[in-house]
Each structure stands twice: as C-alpha cells, then as structure tokens.
Design an enzyme around this catalytic site. Structure first.
Site, mmCIF file in Angstrom:
data_model
loop_
_atom_site.group_PDB
_atom_site.id
_atom_site.type_symbol
_atom_site.label_atom_id
_atom_site.label_comp_id
_atom_site.label_asym_id
_atom_site.label_seq_id
_atom_site.Cartn_x
_atom_site.Cartn_y
_atom_site.Cartn_z
ATOM 1 N N GLU A 152 -4.029 -15.877 -0.397
ATOM 2 C CA GLU A 152 -3.455 -16.512 0.789
ATOM 3 C C GLU A 152 -4.340 -17.647 1.313
ATOM 4 O O GLU A 152 -4.080 -18.194 2.375
ATOM 5 C CB GLU A 152 -3.225 -15.478 1.896
ATOM 6 C CG GLU A 152 -2.051 -14.562 1.631
ATOM 7 C CD GLU A 152 -1.762 -13.611 2.776
ATOM 8 O OE1 GLU A 152 -0.654 -13.060 2.798
ATOM 9 O OE2 GLU A 152 -2.633 -13.416 3.656
ATOM 10 N N ASP A 228 5.456 5.848 -7.132
ATOM 11 C CA ASP A 228 5.071 6.449 -8.410
ATOM 12 C C ASP A 228 3.564 6.415 -8.649
ATOM 13 O O ASP A 228 3.101 6.742 -9.741
ATOM 14 C CB ASP A 228 5.792 5.741 -9.564
ATOM 15 C CG ASP A 228 7.288 5.991 -9.543
ATOM 16 O OD1 ASP A 228 7.692 7.105 -9.146
ATOM 17 O OD2 ASP A 228 8.056 5.076 -9.895
ATOM 18 N N ALA A 254 0.889 -2.905 5.123
ATOM 19 C CA ALA A 254 -0.517 -3.091 4.745
ATOM 20 C C ALA A 254 -1.005 -2.066 3.728
ATOM 21 O O ALA A 254 -2.214 -1.943 3.513
ATOM 22 C CB ALA A 254 -1.395 -3.038 5.989
ATOM 23 N N ALA A 255 -0.100 -1.351 3.079
ATOM 24 C CA ALA A 255 -0.514 -0.297 2.152
ATOM 25 C C ALA A 255 -1.373 -0.846 1.013
ATOM 26 O O ALA A 255 -2.389 -0.258 0.640
ATOM 27 C CB ALA A 255 0.710 0.417 1.595
ATOM 28 N N GLY A 256 -0.971 -1.997 0.459
ATOM 29 C CA GLY A 256 -1.753 -2.586 -0.620
ATOM 30 C C GLY A 256 -3.127 -3.033 -0.166
ATOM 31 O O GLY A 256 -4.101 -2.953 -0.925
ATOM 32 N N ASP A 257 -3.234 -3.475 1.070
ATOM 33 C CA ASP A 257 -4.534 -3.891 1.605
ATOM 34 C C ASP A 257 -5.440 -2.688 1.831
ATOM 35 O O ASP A 257 -6.646 -2.744 1.553
ATOM 36 C CB ASP A 257 -4.336 -4.658 2.910
ATOM 37 C CG ASP A 257 -3.540 -5.937 2.717
ATOM 38 O OD1 ASP A 257 -3.593 -6.498 1.601
ATOM 39 O OD2 ASP A 257 -2.860 -6.364 3.665
ATOM 40 N N THR A 290 1.894 4.709 9.708
ATOM 41 C CA THR A 290 1.834 4.045 11.014
ATOM 42 C C THR A 290 2.409 2.645 10.906
ATOM 43 O O THR A 290 2.179 1.947 9.911
ATOM 44 C CB THR A 290 0.373 3.958 11.500
ATOM 45 O OG1 THR A 290 -0.181 5.279 11.547
ATOM 46 C CG2 THR A 290 0.293 3.328 12.888
ATOM 47 N N SER A 296 -2.869 0.188 11.288
ATOM 48 C CA SER A 296 -2.519 1.347 10.457
ATOM 49 C C SER A 296 -3.563 1.660 9.397
ATOM 50 O O SER A 296 -3.460 2.680 8.706
ATOM 51 C CB SER A 296 -1.171 1.099 9.769
ATOM 52 O OG SER A 296 -1.269 0.045 8.821
#
Length: 310
Positions: A152, A228, A254-257, A290, A296
């Site tokens: 980014e 998965d 933000a799960a990947g972060d 969250t 989160s």
C-alpha cells in the site's frame, strides 16, 4: 480449534525486533445487512471510524503479539494523522520515525456485511509520499530481526526496504496485498511471501492458487485459505497444511494483518515456521471476532488462549 496436536506452552522468549514499513489509513467503516451491488444503495446498520492501514495494522498486531515493533511510514498533517500516530503509540509501537506529510492522510472506505465479508477502497494520501528511505530508517531496518512489508506504499520503497534488510541479514516478510506486480529486485530480497488465494492468482497469473508458481517467486510461501486455514511450503519440498480455528465471525477486515504481524513475531522468536503459521492462524481467528481493524487485533494472551484451546 480443528488442530488436534497438543500445545506446549513455553515462557515468552525475549521480544524480537520487528520493523514494519507500510501504510497508515483512517478506516471509515459502514456496516449493513449485505454489500451493495454496483449502482445500488443499501441502508446501513452502523458506522465506525477506526485507525487502520495494512502497515499500521501489522505493526500493532506485532506489538500486541509480543514483538518490539517500530513503524516506518507517512501520515498526513490532518486530524486523521494525529489519531493514527496516537493509536500506534498507545499500542506499544515505536513511532519515532513516522513521517508527517503536508496534506491528507490515507483513507480506506470499508463496507462490511452481517456475515463479516467486506469490500474496500483505499485512497493512499500521505502513504504515496513515503519514498527514499533516510539513513535513520535504513539503520532501523538493519538492526531488526524481521522486516514486514506490504503493497500500500510505493513499490520502489518496498523494494528499497527489502534490499536494505537483505544486505543487513534482516529477514524479509512480504504480504503481497493489495496484489500488484512484484519487481524482480524485490523478489530477490524476500525470505517469506504471504498471500491469500486472490493475491496468489494475481501475482502468479494462474487461474487457481498454485504453490509451485509462488515458490518460483520466493523460497518460502504461506498461502492463507480463509475458513480452510493455511498452507506453508518451502522450495526444499516441505509442504504442510494448517487447519483453521472455528470462531464466530463479526468482521474479517484485519484478519490477514493479525496473521502477518503474529507470524513475524513467532519467526523472530525462532519458532519453526509451521508452528509459527499455526500460532499466526490463531491470531487471525481471534481478530475476526471483533468489528474494526486496529481495535480487533489480538493480544498475545488472546492468541495463546485460542491456540491452546483454552
């Protein structure tokens, strides 16, 4: 938790030095029952304004996961920039080298539906001014255990940071998000490539995620697979799948972060990379419970609780 392997809890090792070179954005989040179709207006449920950006998120994730983290990036001279820097500092991230650029900070407009799926538009703002690393920024990278980059910020800056790290013996983790072409000079300095399925298709040009094609780009690859789990592979033939943790999903933004920040910490601590990926998967799963990006991101205790099946 789908993994059946018994976890052994060890005292936390000394904090690894993590440097994140990347973006900082203010996330403007709208929640609705479903995402709108092109040209359609959907009545929303709620609105949140949350500090984010892949770089800032991964820096906060690394700090909360137990890393000694420094953030390198640029914020605007607006009120958003003040908030972004304050959130990083409050999360334990070293902000001494954050640049302030006259003009607007980066902004991400995010739509989230009730299943936790999202669509995102990013306006880079000050992030586009983060170019030409200073001597002090180079020194910070060279002193770190792990450098984490995303896409980014300008590609030339990512490449420069990775090359500085390689020359100094600092390990380089590249989260190739958002997906765009990867310069050969950057790939030559990457130790570990982290991508989801869409990013894997984009960076390899393959119709389906292809681990062999990814390994042609980097010596170690993590392919995240959402519900998965993940897959870790190395050029020497090691190839293992890591199961997912089953949790109620509120927002996957933000799960990947969370995953990438925790992975950098675990690798910096000296963990075997398959074990590091398992721990990072617990961080990603803890995050989606969250709504919001930086708010989160889980603590080390949150990650360990899910990882250990407590």
């Amino acid at each position: 938790m789908s993994e059946s392997t018994e976890r052994t809890h060890m005292p936390a090792p000394p904090e690894p030095g993590i440097v994140v070179a990347g973006s900082a954005n203010m996330d403007l989040v709208g929640l609705a029952e479903r995402l709108p179709l092109p040209g359609e207006t959907v009545l929303g449920d709620d609105f949140l304004m949350v500090p984010g950006g892949k770089g800032a998120n991964q820096a906060i994730a690394a700090a909360r996961a137990g890393g000694r983290c420094t953030f390198l990036g640029a914020i605007g001279s607006d009120a958003f920039g003040v908030t972004l820097k304050a959130r990083l500092a409050a999360s334990g991230v070293d902000t001494d080298h954050v640049r302030v650029s006259y003009g607007p900070s980066g902004v991400a407009v995010i739509m989230v539906d009730r299943r936790g799926e999202n669509s995102i538009i990013v306006s880079p703002g000050a992030n586009s001014t983060f170019t030409d690393l200073t001597a002090a920024e180079r020194a910070v990278i060279g002193a770190a255990d792990v450098l984490v980059c995303q896409q980014e910020i300008p590609a030339a800056t990512v490449t420069e940071a990775a090359r500085v790290a390689r020359a100094a013996g600092t390990r380089v983790v590249l989260n190739a998000a958002p997906a765009r072409p990867l310069p050969p000079d950057l790939l030559a300095a990457v130790d570990l490539l982290v991508v989801n399925e869409n990013e894997a298709r984009a960076v390899t040009g393959q119709a389906e995620p292809d681990v062999d094609a990814l390994l042609a780009l980097a010596p170690r690859v993590v392919l995240t697979l959402g519900a998965d789990g993940a897959r870790y592979a190395e050029r020497d033939g090691r190839d293992e799948r890591i199961g997912a943790y089953r949790v109620a999903v509120a927002d996957s933004t933000a799960a990947g972060d969370a995953f990438t920040g925790a992975l950098a910490v675990a690798w910096g601590e000296g963990r075997d990379l398959v074990e590091a990926v398992r721990w990072a998967a617990a961080a990603g799963a803890a995050c989606v419970r969250t709504v919001g990006a930086s708010v989160s991101l889980p603590t080390r205790a949150d990650i360990d609780a899910l990882y250990g099946g407590d």
